[in-house]
Design an enzyme around this catalytic site. Structure first.
Site, mmCIF file in Angstrom:
data_model
loop_
_atom_site.group_PDB
_atom_site.id
_atom_site.type_symbol
_atom_site.label_atom_id
_atom_site.label_comp_id
_atom_site.label_asym_id
_atom_site.label_seq_id
_atom_site.Cartn_x
_atom_site.Cartn_y
_atom_site.Cartn_z
ATOM 1 N N GLU A 1 39.742 142.989 68.374
ATOM 2 C CA GLU A 1 40.713 144.359 68.291
ATOM 3 C C GLU A 1 40.843 145.009 67.009
ATOM 4 O O GLU A 1 41.423 145.702 66.319
ATOM 5 C CB GLU A 1 42.069 144.114 68.709
ATOM 6 N N GLU B 1 40.458 139.192 77.247
ATOM 7 C CA GLU B 1 42.432 139.148 77.302
ATOM 8 C C GLU B 1 42.612 139.462 78.318
ATOM 9 O O GLU B 1 42.643 140.978 77.593
ATOM 10 C CB GLU B 1 43.398 139.973 75.514
HETATM 11 O O1 AHR Z 1 46.952 136.751 72.741
HETATM 12 C C1 AHR Z 1 47.451 137.044 71.874
HETATM 13 C C2 AHR Z 1 47.016 138.492 70.686
HETATM 14 O O2 AHR Z 1 46.875 139.740 72.098
HETATM 15 C C3 AHR Z 1 45.473 138.556 70.204
HETATM 16 O O3 AHR Z 1 46.140 137.608 69.350
HETATM 17 C C4 AHR Z 1 45.416 139.645 70.302
HETATM 18 O O4 AHR Z 1 43.464 139.934 70.181
HETATM 19 C C5 AHR Z 1 46.063 140.504 71.212
HETATM 20 O O5 AHR Z 1 46.020 141.418 70.518
#
Ligand code: AHR
Length: 503
Positions: free
Chosen positions: A173, A292
């Protein structure tokens, strides 16, 4: 009763399903590692301190790949802290979650755990506070056979054979201002390119994932992908996508429609990747790593309170969403959406695996149980192997705040190598059962191999250590299958797996 129809043909192929779309994610965050997968001294701990009860649940799902060690955590992480004798590993402040990291569980422990879980590692390098040099060094440490400083250090640390990490994330990110060392798209694109190039010089067999936007709602979304891919297209294999949904306004029909947003997100990123491909006259296609995804909102306030009260604490109970039945339905629809894009989505990681926004929960010192979202995840991982098929679905529709014409029936199908067909379907209707009529004549003789049903009368029903089976799959009523035509009643608000075996 309302009716929906579905037509399937073995030639309506989307593509081969890459099993890595059933991946998950373990971050050094909250109780995911400590008290989750690793808890020495727990009655269920094995000789390496891994919780056997958690491993059994992970194996039940069948998780082919696990992303590690972050997440936001990785952007301040020094990988060298996580190797060598445990008692010499440094304790560090983690500025991602304002906690303290002991490094007791590190790289070798993770690889050992993956072996027991039957999963391949997907390792993220720090491109926040560090760069290409640290990235190429860890590839050398992990994958080079021997005879160099880093590979011999790995041997000294007990791993004579390479750790063989094949899939690598180039940071996390990096567009987000909350990220340590966040960057502009151009800065990141240049760094990702140089890192990927050097990592692949060390081991040409690896694949790498470049960071896409941290979400579709970021103001830089689109431009970020275009600009950074322009810099690193030739050296990267995948672009990452991240997306979490919530239902804070208690609008169930609107919440269940969110997979349409996911679909649009994927389509947009595919278009951007292909536009850069066209512009560069490239032969290579860059695919998608949805590394994610989940529902995430239940624990927000509690996380803020716990973090504020325990700054620099360890293994805090943060991001511990307790999932209800409607969350399981949306997770089912999100998995259906990935299958519909099986030609381009080659990796996906449910974030995360244990305790932290996770399908598996534990009590430190206590039990482990499956949350509601565990079930659709497990079903798709267990049964959607082979070829993703594109069904023609005709369903009655509804309107909600953000969408019009939301199909009540969200469905897709997979054709296994043994000729059996599995249909996955969510009935989004709050009020009515819907009769699904499926035309399967193209597959020759099939017999009903089972109907798995997940339903609860209360959309807010949850599982707990005391009542772990409150929301759990049961055998559905099945339906009739005559002359290749299947007729099955899908209960209101339900997740359904219809297994049709080749005779
Ligand atoms: O999964 C939780 C968090 O969400 C992770 O650390 C990050 O990459 C995202 O913003």
């Amino acid at each position: 009763m309302k009716k929906a129809s579905l037509i399937l043909d073995r030639d309506y192929r989307i593509g081969q399903i890459d099993p890595r779309i059933y991946g998950s994610f373990v971050e050094h965050l909250g109780r995911c590692v400590y008290g989750g997968i690793y808890e020495p001294g727990h009655p269920q701990a094995d000789e390496q301190g891994f919780r056997r009860d958690v491993l059994a649940l992970v194996r039940q799902i069948g998780v082919p790949v696990v992303r590690y060690p972050g997440g936001n955590f990785v952007s301040g992480f020094q990988w060298e802290d996580s190797i060598g004798p445990r008692e010499q590993r440094p304790r560090r402040l983690d500025l991602a979650w304002f906690t303290t990291e002991s490094n007791e569980f590190g790289l070798h422990e993770f690889i050992g755990w993956c072996k027991k879980a039957g999963a391949a590692p997907m390792y993220a390098v720090n491109l926040g506070t560090r760069g290409a040099d640290a990235a190429r060094n860890i590839v050398e440490y992990a994958n080079h056979p021997g005879g160099t400083y880093w590979s011999d250090l790995r041997k000294k640390n007990g791993a004579l054979e390479p750790l063989n990490i094949k899939l690598w994330c180039l940071g996390n990110e990096m567009d987000g201002p909350w990220q340590m060392g966040s960057k502009t798209a151009y800065e990141y694109g240049r760094l990702a390119n140089e890192s990927a190039k050097m990592m692949k010089w060390v081991d040409p067999s690896i694949e790498v994932v470049a960071c896409g936007s941290s979400g579709m709602t970021m103001p830089t979304f689109g431009d970020w992908e275009l600009t950074m891919l322009n810099e690193c297209y030739d050296n990267v294999d995948y672009v990452s996508l991240h997306r979490y949904y919530g239902n804070p306004t208690n609008d169930t029909p609107g919440f269940l429609a969110r997979s349409m947003d996911l679909d649009a997100f994927i389509q947009t990123v595919v278009c951007i990747c292909d536009s850069v491909k066209g512009k560069k006259h490239a032969k290579k296609t860059v695919n998608l790593s949805f590394d994610e995804w989940n529902v995430w909102y239940h624990s927000n306030r509690q996380t803020d309170e716990v973090t504020r009260a325990n700054k620099w604490g360890q293994a805090l109970p943060i991001l511990e969403d307790v999932y209800n039945f409607e969350d399981a339905l949306l997770v089912g629809s999100m998995l259906i959406t990935f299958l519909r894009h099986a030609d381009r989505v080659k990796v996906a990681c449910l974030a995360q695996l244990v305790n932290v926004i996770a399908p598996i929960m534990t009590r430190t010192g206590g039990g482990a149980w499956a949350q509601t979202i565990f079930y659709p995840y497990m079903h798709v991982s267990n049964f959607a192997r082979g070829t993703a098929l594109r069904p023609v679905v005709c369903s009655p529709v509804y309107d909600c705040a953000d969408y019009t014409d939301v199909p009540y029936i969200d469905a897709t199908a997979a054709l296994d190598d043994d000729g059996s067909v599995t249909i996955f379907a969510v009935n989004r209707s709050m009020e009515e059962d819907i009769l699904l009529e499926a035309d399967l004549r193209a597959f020759g003789e099939l017999r009903m191999g089972g109907h798995i049903l997940l339903h609860h009368d209360d959309v807010k029903a949850v599982n707990s250590e005391e009542n772990p089976q409150n929301v759990a799959p049961v055998q559905g009523k099945g339906g009739t299958l005559e002359g290749g035509r299947l007729s099955v009643r899908l209960p209101r608000l339900s997740w359904n797996v219809l297994r049709l075996r080749h005779v």
